[in-house]
Structures are given as structure tokens and as C-alpha cells.
Motif scaffolding. Structure first.
Motif, PDB file in Angstrom:
ATOM      1  N   ARG A 153       8.780  -3.174  19.205  1.00 48.09           N
ATOM      2  CA  ARG A 153       7.970  -3.786  18.137  1.00 48.09           C
ATOM      3  C   ARG A 153       7.014  -4.860  18.671  1.00 48.09           C
ATOM      4  O   ARG A 153       5.874  -4.952  18.238  1.00 48.09           O
ATOM      5  CB  ARG A 153       8.872  -4.389  17.072  1.00 48.09           C
ATOM      6  N   ALA A 180       2.939  -4.713  18.472  1.00 49.30           N
ATOM      7  CA  ALA A 180       2.149  -5.751  17.789  1.00 49.30           C
ATOM      8  C   ALA A 180       1.076  -6.313  18.715  1.00 49.30           C
ATOM      9  O   ALA A 180      -0.062  -6.547  18.298  1.00 49.30           O
ATOM     10  CB  ALA A 180       3.063  -6.856  17.285  1.00 49.30           C
ATOM     11  N   ARG A 192      -3.129  -6.155  18.215  1.00 50.68           N
ATOM     12  CA  ARG A 192      -4.031  -7.304  18.293  1.00 50.68           C
ATOM     13  C   ARG A 192      -5.125  -7.062  19.332  1.00 50.68           C
ATOM     14  O   ARG A 192      -6.292  -7.366  19.090  1.00 50.68           O
ATOM     15  CB  ARG A 192      -3.249  -8.574  18.618  1.00 50.68           C
ATOM     16  N   LYS A 207      -7.467  -3.939  11.891  1.00 48.20           N
ATOM     17  CA  LYS A 207      -7.604  -4.812  10.727  1.00 48.20           C
ATOM     18  C   LYS A 207      -6.259  -5.432  10.351  1.00 48.20           C
ATOM     19  O   LYS A 207      -5.244  -4.723  10.316  1.00 48.20           O
ATOM     20  CB  LYS A 207      -8.155  -4.026   9.538  1.00 48.20           C
ATOM     21  N   PRO A 208      -6.239  -6.725  10.019  1.00 47.50           N
ATOM     22  CA  PRO A 208      -4.974  -7.404   9.688  1.00 47.50           C
ATOM     23  C   PRO A 208      -4.208  -6.739   8.536  1.00 47.50           C
ATOM     24  O   PRO A 208      -2.995  -6.645   8.569  1.00 47.50           O
ATOM     25  CB  PRO A 208      -5.411  -8.824   9.317  1.00 47.50           C
ATOM     26  N   ARG A 209      -4.923  -6.283   7.508  1.00 43.73           N
ATOM     27  CA  ARG A 209      -4.249  -5.631   6.383  1.00 43.73           C
ATOM     28  C   ARG A 209      -3.495  -4.397   6.848  1.00 43.73           C
ATOM     29  O   ARG A 209      -2.339  -4.174   6.495  1.00 43.73           O
ATOM     30  CB  ARG A 209      -5.249  -5.237   5.291  1.00 43.73           C
ATOM     31  N   MET A 215      -2.486  -3.775   9.922  1.00 50.06           N
ATOM     32  CA  MET A 215      -1.391  -4.209  10.809  1.00 50.06           C
ATOM     33  C   MET A 215      -0.153  -4.594  10.003  1.00 50.06           C
ATOM     34  O   MET A 215       0.969  -4.271  10.384  1.00 50.06           O
ATOM     35  CB  MET A 215      -1.834  -5.395  11.679  1.00 50.06           C
ATOM     36  N   ARG A 216      -0.350  -5.287   8.886  1.00 48.18           N
ATOM     37  CA  ARG A 216       0.782  -5.723   8.044  1.00 48.18           C
ATOM     38  C   ARG A 216       1.509  -4.549   7.402  1.00 48.18           C
ATOM     39  O   ARG A 216       2.707  -4.599   7.189  1.00 48.18           O
ATOM     40  CB  ARG A 216       0.292  -6.668   6.941  1.00 48.18           C
ATOM     41  N   GLU A 217       0.772  -3.488   7.086  1.00 49.03           N
ATOM     42  CA  GLU A 217       1.351  -2.380   6.327  1.00 49.03           C
ATOM     43  C   GLU A 217       1.951  -1.269   7.188  1.00 49.03           C
ATOM     44  O   GLU A 217       2.636  -0.393   6.668  1.00 49.03           O
ATOM     45  CB  GLU A 217       0.285  -1.787   5.403  1.00 49.03           C
ATOM     46  N   ARG A 266       4.369   0.883   9.483  1.00 51.72           N
ATOM     47  CA  ARG A 266       5.830   1.010   9.539  1.00 51.72           C
ATOM     48  C   ARG A 266       6.216   1.643  10.875  1.00 51.72           C
ATOM     49  O   ARG A 266       6.396   2.843  10.985  1.00 51.72           O
ATOM     50  CB  ARG A 266       6.338   1.873   8.373  1.00 51.72           C
ATOM     51  N   THR A 315       1.345   3.838   7.313  1.00 49.82           N
ATOM     52  CA  THR A 315       1.714   2.780   6.391  1.00 49.82           C
ATOM     53  C   THR A 315       2.795   3.334   5.470  1.00 49.82           C
ATOM     54  O   THR A 315       3.130   4.519   5.530  1.00 49.82           O
ATOM     55  CB  THR A 315       0.499   2.339   5.551  1.00 49.82           C
ATOM     56  N   ARG A 316       3.328   2.490   4.608  1.00 46.14           N
ATOM     57  CA  ARG A 316       4.362   2.948   3.681  1.00 46.14           C
ATOM     58  C   ARG A 316       3.841   4.077   2.786  1.00 46.14           C
ATOM     59  O   ARG A 316       4.561   5.016   2.480  1.00 46.14           O
ATOM     60  CB  ARG A 316       4.855   1.784   2.829  1.00 46.14           C
TER      61      ARG A 316
END
Length: 175
Positions: A6, A10, A14, A19-21, A23-25, A27, A46-47
Motif C-alpha cells: 500500500r 501511494a 503521487r 488526481k487526489p479525488r 487517489m482517495r477512491e 481500492r 474505485t469502489r
């Protein structure tokens, strides 16, 4: 493909300026992947599974954001239609077919390909999935698994060249 955890994933995101959005989503569950050596490409969705990043290791490691539409419908009949994946040439039934879209950063041009909805092309070319067995009966190919793997790598190289993607990690820094 290089085994990722992980933290290294990550870091790669970077470095690749994802895009940060997105990256957050994403899985990413590396514990569920037990066949890293059998992967030329790895989709991290993403989910919602309608977008994500595609990791591909050719000489270098590339991270390519994508959008995915699953279950293509025939406009005349409304039925799901089967496709042959543009990456691995696996025949997929209608509900397991998809359309993947990539955006070229330099000019915003989009490129769309027919694909396996699960994006497990590396496993399909090795006959490690039920879809691969069905596909081999539909397409009647006389290629060995090694030839299918080479074709998948060639298709991924063409994608990287078409999108003018810069490597996330250079070959000499891959462990």
C-alpha cells in the motif's frame, strides 16, 4: 510485475500525479493478489468500478488512469453484446464486456477500447480463468500462452506510446 504494498502504491500515485479525488477512491488490496509474476497489467478500480488506474510493467512501470463502462448494449435490440478484448483478444459475453477510455494528457484526446470488464487480461491469456476457456472455443486460436502473453505486452506498449505516458518508475529502480 513488481510486487507492491500500500505504501509504495501511494508513493507511485503521487509521483504519477494522479488526481487526489481518484487517489482517495482507489481500492488497492495487495493481500488479495497472489500471482504478481503472472501480471502484465493490474487494474485498481474505485469502489464504483467505473474508473481507476491501470498498472502495467513493460520495461518500466506505468500508471494509466481510465474510465470503464461495463455491459455494452446493442442499440437495436437492447441486449448485452459480446466483444473481443482489444488487449488480450479474449471473447467476452455481453455482461462481461466493457469499454475502457483513456485520456492523453498532452492534448486531452480520448482513446476508447473494447475490453474484458474485469480487466484480468493477464490471467485470460494464460488460460487461468473460465472466460479464457470459453473464448478459446469461440475464437479457435492456435497460439500458445507465451504467444498470447507477447501479444498482450505489444498491445500495452502501443497503448503507452499512443498516450505518451511517462513511466512512474524507471526500470533500474524497480526491485
Amino acid at each position: 510485475m513488481k510486487r507492491l504494498d500500500r505504501e509504495s502504491f501511494a508513493t507511485l500515485l503521487r509521483q504519477a500525479r494522479i488526481k487526489p479525488r481518484l487517489m482517495r477512491e482507489l481500492r488497492f488490496v495487495p493481500e488479495e493478489i497472489d500471482n504478481w509474476d503472472d501480471l502484465e497489467m493490474l487494474a485498481v478500480p474505485t469502489r464504483s468500478k467505473n474508473e481507476g488506474v491501470l498498472l502495467t510493467q513493460l520495461d518500466d512501470l506505468y500508471i494509466i488512469p481510465y474510465e470503464l463502462s461495463i455491459g455494452l448494449k446493442d442499440t437495436a435490440t437492447g441486449r448485452a453484446k459480446p466483444v473481443v478484448c482489444d488487449f488480450c483478444y479474449t471473447w467476452q459475453q455481453g455482461g462481461k464486456s466493457g469499454r475502457i477510455t483513456f485520456h492523453r494528457a498532452s492534448d486531452g484526446h480520448t482513446f476508447t477500447y473494447l475490453c474484458c470488464a474485469d480487466l484480468r487480461c493477464s490471467l485470460h491469456v494464460r488460460n487461468l480463468t473460465p472466460e479464457a476457456a470459453l473464448s478459446r472455443t469461440q475464437l479457435h486460436e492456435d497460439l500458445t500462452a507465451e504467444q498470447r502473453i507477447a501479444r498482450l505486452k505489444d498491445n500495452l506498449k502501443r497503448l503507452v506510446i499512443t498516450l505518451a505516458i511517462q513511466p512512474a518508475v524507471q526500470a533500474d529502480s524497480i526491485e
